[in-house]
Design a protein around this motif. Structure first.
Motif, PDB file in Angstrom:
ATOM      1  N   ALA A   1      -5.238   0.637  -0.994  1.00 15.96           N
ATOM      2  CA  ALA A   1      -4.134   1.259  -0.263  1.00 15.96           C
ATOM      3  C   ALA A   1      -3.609   0.661   1.118  1.00 15.96           C
ATOM      4  CB  ALA A   1      -4.016   2.887  -0.321  1.00 15.96           C
ATOM      5  N   GLY A   2      -2.558   0.264   1.276  1.00 12.35           N
ATOM      6  CA  GLY A   2      -2.094  -0.373   2.899  1.00 12.35           C
ATOM      7  C   GLY A   2      -2.591  -1.749   3.113  1.00 12.35           C
ATOM      8  N   LYS A   3      -3.301  -2.467   2.175  1.00 10.84           N
ATOM      9  CA  LYS A   3      -3.649  -3.529   2.346  1.00 10.84           C
ATOM     10  C   LYS A   3      -2.266  -4.507   2.095  1.00 10.84           C
ATOM     11  CE  LYS A   3      -8.233  -3.065   2.223  1.00 10.84           C
ATOM     12  NZ  LYS A   3      -9.106  -3.440   3.281  1.00 10.84           N
ATOM     13  N   ALA A   4      -2.431  -5.503   2.799  1.00 14.90           N
ATOM     14  CA  ALA A   4      -1.498  -6.603   2.880  1.00 14.90           C
ATOM     15  C   ALA A   4      -1.830  -8.036   1.947  1.00 14.90           C
ATOM     16  CB  ALA A   4      -1.010  -7.364   4.250  1.00 14.90           C
ATOM     17  N   GLU A   5      -3.068  -8.119   1.966  1.00 13.63           N
ATOM     18  CA  GLU A   5      -3.508  -9.489   1.117  1.00 13.63           C
ATOM     19  C   GLU A   5      -4.251  -9.174  -0.009  1.00 13.63           C
ATOM     20  OE1 GLU A   5      -3.513 -12.992   2.425  1.00 13.63           O
ATOM     21  OE2 GLU A   5      -1.527 -12.093   3.320  1.00 13.63           O
ATOM     22  N   MET A   6      -3.981  -9.755  -1.151  1.00 11.91           N
ATOM     23  CA  MET A   6      -4.659  -9.486  -2.236  1.00 11.91           C
ATOM     24  C   MET A   6      -5.845 -10.413  -2.354  1.00 11.91           C
ATOM     25  SD  MET A   6      -3.254 -10.001  -6.038  1.00 11.91           S
ATOM     26  CE  MET A   6      -3.839  -9.283  -7.616  1.00 11.91           C
ATOM     27  N   PRO A   7      -7.092  -9.788  -2.412  1.00 12.74           N
ATOM     28  CA  PRO A   7      -8.407 -10.627  -2.285  1.00 12.74           C
ATOM     29  C   PRO A   7      -8.771 -11.625  -3.607  1.00 12.74           C
ATOM     30  CG  PRO A   7      -8.874  -8.297  -2.643  1.00 12.74           C
ATOM     31  CD  PRO A   7      -7.619  -8.537  -2.553  1.00 12.74           C
ATOM     32  N   PRO A   8      -9.174 -12.773  -3.326  1.00 18.56           N
ATOM     33  CA  PRO A   8      -9.535 -13.693  -4.605  1.00 18.56           C
ATOM     34  C   PRO A   8     -10.524 -13.181  -5.406  1.00 18.56           C
ATOM     35  CG  PRO A   8     -10.482 -14.456  -2.472  1.00 18.56           C
ATOM     36  CD  PRO A   8      -9.746 -13.042  -2.005  1.00 18.56           C
ATOM     37  N   GLN A   9     -10.272 -13.272  -6.895  1.00 12.74           N
ATOM     38  CA  GLN A   9     -11.092 -13.021  -7.840  1.00 12.74           C
ATOM     39  C   GLN A   9     -11.797 -11.478  -7.790  1.00 12.74           C
ATOM     40  OE1 GLN A   9     -11.383 -15.451  -9.937  1.00 12.74           O
ATOM     41  NE2 GLN A   9     -10.347 -16.892  -8.606  1.00 12.74           N
ATOM     42  N   THR A  10     -10.751 -10.640  -7.606  1.00 10.12           N
ATOM     43  CA  THR A  10     -11.275  -9.138  -7.464  1.00 10.12           C
ATOM     44  C   THR A  10     -10.267  -8.397  -8.461  1.00 10.12           C
ATOM     45  OG1 THR A  10     -11.974  -9.504  -5.279  1.00 10.12           O
ATOM     46  CG2 THR A  10     -11.520  -7.309  -5.970  1.00 10.12           C
ATOM     47  N   PRO A  11     -10.806  -7.968  -9.600  1.00  9.33           N
ATOM     48  CA  PRO A  11     -10.072  -7.111 -10.307  1.00  9.33           C
ATOM     49  C   PRO A  11      -9.486  -5.725  -9.579  1.00  9.33           C
ATOM     50  CG  PRO A  11     -12.197  -6.867 -11.033  1.00  9.33           C
ATOM     51  CD  PRO A  11     -12.169  -7.648  -9.747  1.00  9.33           C
ATOM     52  N   ILE A  12      -8.248  -5.516  -9.680  1.00 12.13           N
ATOM     53  CA  ILE A  12      -7.744  -4.398  -9.031  1.00 12.13           C
ATOM     54  C   ILE A  12      -7.040  -3.397 -10.035  1.00 12.13           C
ATOM     55  CG2 ILE A  12      -5.899  -3.893  -7.336  1.00 12.13           C
ATOM     56  CD1 ILE A  12      -6.693  -6.309  -5.960  1.00 12.13           C
ATOM     57  N   HIS A  13      -7.473  -2.274 -10.135  1.00 16.91           N
ATOM     58  CA  HIS A  13      -6.644  -1.491 -11.184  1.00 16.91           C
ATOM     59  C   HIS A  13      -5.613  -0.899 -10.746  1.00 16.91           C
ATOM     60  CE1 HIS A  13      -6.354   2.670 -13.041  1.00 16.91           C
ATOM     61  NE2 HIS A  13      -6.474   1.988 -14.245  1.00 16.91           N
ATOM     62  N   ILE A  14      -4.440  -0.794 -11.364  1.00 19.14           N
ATOM     63  CA  ILE A  14      -3.144   0.011 -10.927  1.00 19.14           C
ATOM     64  C   ILE A  14      -2.915   1.113 -11.821  1.00 19.14           C
ATOM     65  CG2 ILE A  14      -2.283  -1.981  -9.427  1.00 19.14           C
ATOM     66  CD1 ILE A  14      -0.432  -2.497 -11.870  1.00 19.14           C
ATOM     67  N   ALA A  15      -2.251   2.096 -11.303  1.00 23.85           N
ATOM     68  CA  ALA A  15      -1.715   3.203 -12.306  1.00 23.85           C
ATOM     69  C   ALA A  15      -0.185   3.608 -11.700  1.00 23.85           C
ATOM     70  CB  ALA A  15      -2.643   4.176 -12.280  1.00 23.85           C
ATOM     71  N   LEU A  16       0.582   3.536 -12.701  1.00 25.77           N
ATOM     72  CA  LEU A  16       2.010   3.750 -12.355  1.00 25.77           C
ATOM     73  C   LEU A  16       2.630   5.225 -13.175  1.00 25.77           C
ATOM     74  CD1 LEU A  16       3.513   0.477 -12.523  1.00 25.77           C
ATOM     75  CD2 LEU A  16       2.877   1.339 -10.511  1.00 25.77           C
ATOM     76  N   ASP A  17       2.965   6.175 -12.394  1.00 29.55           N
ATOM     77  CA  ASP A  17       3.679   7.036 -13.091  1.00 29.55           C
ATOM     78  C   ASP A  17       5.468   6.984 -13.524  1.00 29.55           C
ATOM     79  OD1 ASP A  17       1.192   8.410 -13.281  1.00 29.55           O
ATOM     80  OD2 ASP A  17       1.627   9.718 -11.878  1.00 29.55           O
ATOM     81  N   ILE A  18       5.812   6.719 -14.372  1.00 28.60           N
ATOM     82  CA  ILE A  18       7.292   6.256 -14.626  1.00 28.60           C
ATOM     83  C   ILE A  18       8.034   7.504 -15.522  1.00 28.60           C
ATOM     84  CG2 ILE A  18       6.915   3.999 -14.128  1.00 28.60           C
ATOM     85  CD1 ILE A  18       7.119   3.584 -17.148  1.00 28.60           C
ATOM     86  N   LEU A  19       9.297   7.505 -15.404  1.00 26.19           N
ATOM     87  CA  LEU A  19      10.023   8.007 -16.643  1.00 26.19           C
ATOM     88  C   LEU A  19       9.899   7.384 -17.794  1.00 26.19           C
ATOM     89  CD1 LEU A  19      13.021   9.231 -14.638  1.00 26.19           C
ATOM     90  CD2 LEU A  19      11.145  10.594 -15.099  1.00 26.19           C
ATOM     91  N   ASP A  20       9.807   8.113 -18.952  1.00 26.93           N
ATOM     92  CA  ASP A  20       9.847   7.515 -20.391  1.00 26.93           C
ATOM     93  C   ASP A  20      11.057   6.904 -20.609  1.00 26.93           C
ATOM     94  OD1 ASP A  20       9.706   6.961 -23.248  1.00 26.93           O
ATOM     95  OD2 ASP A  20       8.637   8.458 -23.475  1.00 26.93           O
ATOM     96  N   PRO A  21      11.339   5.428 -20.927  1.00 26.38           N
ATOM     97  CA  PRO A  21      12.720   4.898 -21.031  1.00 26.38           C
ATOM     98  C   PRO A  21      13.378   5.357 -22.446  1.00 26.38           C
ATOM     99  CG  PRO A  21      10.916   3.410 -21.562  1.00 26.38           C
ATOM    100  CD  PRO A  21      10.199   4.658 -20.683  1.00 26.38           C
ATOM    101  N   GLY A  22      12.694   6.167 -23.159  1.00 28.39           N
ATOM    102  CA  GLY A  22      13.026   6.328 -24.771  1.00 28.39           C
ATOM    103  C   GLY A  22      12.410   5.718 -25.809  1.00 28.39           C
TER     104      GLY A  22
END
Length: 99
Positions: free
Chosen positions: A64-85
């Motif tokens: 959180a808050g980082k500007a640069e994506m480190p090399p060769q490092t897996p980053i898990h993301i989770a997004l909550d969104i509305l169901d598009p149908g």
């Protein structure tokens, strides 16, 4: 690069989904986090819904808050969104330039 893209019903909110994925910077150097574009389409490939997420919307935990994506490092993301149908049966995640 992204992998392990999973879209499932939100466990707590009706009409919502949770999108999980792993993203990687395959370069040998750090670079800015990309915009993530999530797209949903019907069985014929017609776009139903799409949304772009800024790094501040998808980064959490120690990233959180980082500007640069480190090399060769897996980053898990989770997004909550509305169901598009129900017609939105196909989905994809792509990267866009942050500029």
């Amino acid at each position: 690069k992204s992998s392990n893209l999973i879209v499932r019903s939100h466990p707590d909110f009706k009409g919502a989904l949770v999108v999980d994925a792993i993203i990687y910077n395959r370069a040998s150097f750090s670079q800015p986090f990309p915009l993530l574009e999530l797209r949903f389409a019907d069985p014929n490939g017609q776009l139903i819904a799409s949304r772009r997420f800024k790094p501040s919307e998808y980064l959490s935990g120690e990233m959180a808050g980082k500007a640069e994506m480190p090399p060769q490092t897996p980053i898990h993301i989770a997004l909550d969104i509305l169901d598009p149908g129900a017609k939105a049966v196909n989905y994809s995640l792509s990267f866009r330039s942050p500029e």
